[in-house]
Design a protein around this motif. Structure first.
Motif, PDB file in Angstrom:
ATOM      1  N   ALA A 426       0.923  -1.245  -0.180  1.00  0.00           N
ATOM      2  CA  ALA A 426       0.002  -0.083  -0.068  1.00  0.00           C
ATOM      3  C   ALA A 426       0.784   1.138   0.005  1.00  0.00           C
ATOM      4  N   MET A 427       2.010   1.189   0.680  1.00  0.00           N
ATOM      5  CA  MET A 427       2.865   2.484   0.868  1.00  0.00           C
ATOM      6  C   MET A 427       3.370   2.521  -0.654  1.00  0.00           C
ATOM      7  N   ALA A 441       1.885   8.260   5.383  1.00  0.00           N
ATOM      8  CA  ALA A 441       0.770   7.948   6.450  1.00  0.00           C
ATOM      9  C   ALA A 441       0.881   6.371   6.593  1.00  0.00           C
ATOM     10  N   LEU A 442       1.052   5.703   5.411  1.00  0.00           N
ATOM     11  CA  LEU A 442       1.017   4.258   5.336  1.00  0.00           C
ATOM     12  C   LEU A 442       2.321   4.012   5.994  1.00  0.00           C
ATOM     13  N   ALA A 443       3.507   4.530   5.679  1.00  0.00           N
ATOM     14  CA  ALA A 443       4.790   4.337   6.075  1.00  0.00           C
ATOM     15  C   ALA A 443       4.785   4.257   8.021  1.00  0.00           C
ATOM     16  N   ARG A 444       4.169   5.322   8.077  1.00  0.00           N
ATOM     17  CA  ARG A 444       3.780   5.366   9.757  1.00  0.00           C
ATOM     18  C   ARG A 444       3.163   4.240  10.309  1.00  0.00           C
ATOM     19  N   ARG A 445       2.383   3.972   9.437  1.00  0.00           N
ATOM     20  CA  ARG A 445       1.436   2.588  10.085  1.00  0.00           C
ATOM     21  C   ARG A 445       2.229   1.475   9.973  1.00  0.00           C
ATOM     22  N   LEU A 446       2.834   1.238   8.986  1.00  0.00           N
ATOM     23  CA  LEU A 446       3.877  -0.122   8.810  1.00  0.00           C
ATOM     24  C   LEU A 446       4.899  -0.068  10.135  1.00  0.00           C
ATOM     25  N   TYR A 447       5.700   1.169  10.111  1.00  0.00           N
ATOM     26  CA  TYR A 447       6.814   1.125  11.102  1.00  0.00           C
ATOM     27  C   TYR A 447       6.540   1.554  12.490  1.00  0.00           C
ATOM     28  N   LEU A 448       5.312   2.284  12.717  1.00  0.00           N
ATOM     29  CA  LEU A 448       4.955   2.826  14.151  1.00  0.00           C
ATOM     30  C   LEU A 448       3.944   1.963  14.873  1.00  0.00           C
ATOM     31  N   ALA A 449       3.038   1.565  14.304  1.00  0.00           N
ATOM     32  CA  ALA A 449       1.760   1.034  14.772  1.00  0.00           C
ATOM     33  C   ALA A 449       2.050  -0.680  14.604  1.00  0.00           C
ATOM     34  N   GLY A 489       8.602  15.126   7.671  1.00  0.00           N
ATOM     35  CA  GLY A 489       7.782  14.169   8.490  1.00  0.00           C
ATOM     36  C   GLY A 489       8.450  12.742   8.350  1.00  0.00           C
ATOM     37  N   PHE A 490       9.208  12.467   7.296  1.00  0.00           N
ATOM     38  CA  PHE A 490       9.712  11.127   7.319  1.00  0.00           C
ATOM     39  C   PHE A 490      10.784  10.715   8.370  1.00  0.00           C
TER      40      PHE A 490
END
Length: 525
Positions: A426-427, A441-449, A489-490
């Motif tokens: 998706a990212m 936003a999808l990267a945050r989801r993958l690596y932070l959540a 933000g990256f």
């Protein structure tokens, strides 16, 4: 529907077929096959030589139920292996079906003639010998070599394995490289038999350990601990005999976690490299994976090309080669490699998606659309709806319609919650569609959540540990996701991976040599 208990015994050339006991007898030897394999054999033998359409096989062997093409192909493959050297074979008649071909009656050997006519079975044996020799060439870097240093040579003297054990190992490694759960299971079966026949040979235990490493990629989260324990057990047995056995060392190194454990993983690989003979395929590939995960793609490409030169028929090696060539901007070479492997494995899942992504994400969406339209060559082991989703993404990409793109991004957000591999994809899709903030936003989801792990949890080639704690980072340095490096933000996302701290001692990723000044590379120096 064929009922095996009611089928009489019959002959196929020199072989005798007993359907009721599922036995094939030839030259005093009997082998037992699965019920579905025997049903297929009976269907093809009625009468011998007739071309039997796939629809008839489904009707007679599966009661006419809806059966996937892969299920039929797997049973045909097992029947072909059972027929090897037994005087008959299964031929594919393109776009029609299959037929049985029985070897001609063997002529007598004319010893008075200066040219001796070989019986058919000798020719079959010669053919198998040629295939085995080719397999050995392909598998050479994945086999244990005789250690080069005096210290290593002194550890365990070289041994000559019985031919039957060598055959089992060769079949096991060849099945392993087919890269399907069924073939991986068959590979482990062959290698367990080899280990039982030669328990004192460290090479066999190393091969078995690597078989279990491959099985990790197909294991469910609940199965992984048990499979990892089998990897460790087989590897420890090999190392107890030879402390420098290369595949056992590579197998143990594959179990070491990478994500947020970068220094420890690097140390584990370095320790294995110091002990193992040079240029061993499994260990080299573990290093390739690590280098891709930390963004050192030039070093990874050099190692992959070293592997390709001696082992060009391993799918995950070729997939990594294509990804790395594309990341280096060498698209013409990546296209040539993709064309070559597409001709070898048109339906292998990893290869299909690697070729598709190369076309879709690097300026050839029409070629990707042609792959989607080629339904007979859709990838094996595909998940429901994933090809259709790829087709919708391509349509949105080619139209540049904002509404269509928004719809695809929304669809990908939903898929991203169902597994790491889908979140990674998706990212990449969001970045390819020109929505870098959505990709971020999808990267945050993958690596932070928390994101669920699933079998084959990454779209990029990975052989080794899969767990809920691991995260695929290689995508950050290849393909469309490289656009993230230019996004405000990256930096916090990168910091969460633990990579910036590791880069301070290991060196910056190659992408920092190419992204525009002021991007997210400066903070890690």
């Amino acid at each position: 529907m064929i009922e095996l208990a009611d089928c009489p015994e019959f002959a196929l050339g020199p072989a005798t077929i007993r359907p009721s006991s599922r036995e094939i007898l030839h030259a005093g030897e009997a082998i037992m096959v699965e019920p579905k394999v025997m049903q297929l054999l009976v269907a093809l033998a009625d009468p011998i030589g007739r071309v039997v359409p796939r629809e008839v096989l489904v009707e007679r062997c599966w009661r006419g139920r809806v059966v996937g093409e892969d299920a039929i192909n797997r049973v045909i493959g097992k029947l072909r292996r059972a027929a090897e050297g037994r005087g008959f074979r299964v031929e594919t008649v393109a776009r029609v079906g299959y037929r049985l071909v029985v070897a001609a009656t063997e002529p007598p050997i004319d010893t008075a003639s200066p040219v001796v006519k070989r019986p058919a079975r000798v020719m079959v044996a010669a053919g198998i010998a040629v295939i085995a020799a080719m397999a050995l060439l392909v598998l050479a870097p994945w086999r244990q070599t005789v250690p080069a240093t005096a210290a290593r040579t002194a550890a365990v003297p070289a041994t000559v394995l019985p031919a039957a054990v060598t055959d089992l190992e060769t079949r096991g490694l060849a099945a392993m490289f087919e890269n399907t759960p069924e073939q991986t299971g068959e590979a482990i079966g062959y290698l367990k038999q080899a280990a039982a026949a030669a328990p004192g040979d460290p090479r066999i235990w190393g091969s078995l350990a690597m078989g279990y490493v491959l099985a990790l990629g197909w294991a469910t989260p609940g199965e992984r601990a048990g499979v990892a324990a089998r990897v460790e057990d087989a590897a420890r047995r090999g190392l107890a005999i030879d402390p420098n056995e290369a595949r056992s060392l590579a197998a143990l190194a594959s179990l070491a976690p990478s994500y947020r454990h970068w220094p420890a993983k690097a140390a584990a690989l370095a320790a294995a490299r110091r002990r193992a003979p040079a240029d061993q395929g499994p260990l080299l590939y573990q290093e390739v994976q690590f280098l891709m995960a930390i963004g050192h793609n030039r070093a990874a490409l050099a190692k992959v090309q070293q592997l390709v030169r001696v082992s060009p028929l391993v799918p995950w090696i070729r997939a990594a080669e294509i990804d790395l060539l594309a990341a280096a901007g060498r698209l013409a070479e990546a296209d040539r490699a993709a064309g070559e492997v597409g001709g070898i494995w048109p339906r292998e899942r990893l290869i299909w998606w690697t070729r598709f992504d190369l076309a879709a994400f690097h300026g050839a969406p029409d070629r990707a659309s042609a792959m989607v339209a080629d339904v007979p060559n859709w990838p094996r082991l595909r998940q429901p709806g994933e090809i259709e989703a790829a087709a919708r993404m391509l349509a949105a990409m080619k139209s540049s319609n904002p509404v269509a793109i928004d719809r695809i991004i929304a669809e990908q957000r939903v898929l991203a919650g169902t597994g790491q591999g889908r979140a990674e994809r998706a990212m990449r899709v969001a970045a390819a569609l020109g929505r870098p903030q959505a990709a971020l936003a999808l990267a945050r989801r993958l690596y932070l959540a928390p994101v669920a792990a699933e079998p084959r949890g990454t779209m990029l080639p990975r052989i080794g540990l899969d767990s809920d704690a691991e995260r695929p980072t290689a995508a950050l340095f290849t393909g469309p996701a490289a656009v993230l490096w230019q996004q405000p933000g990256f930096g916090p996302v990168l910091a969460a991976t633990g990579l910036p701290d590791y880069w301070r001692t290991a060196g910056m990723p190659d992408i920092c040599r190419t992204v525009p000044a002021g991007a997210n590379c400066g903070f890690a120096r």
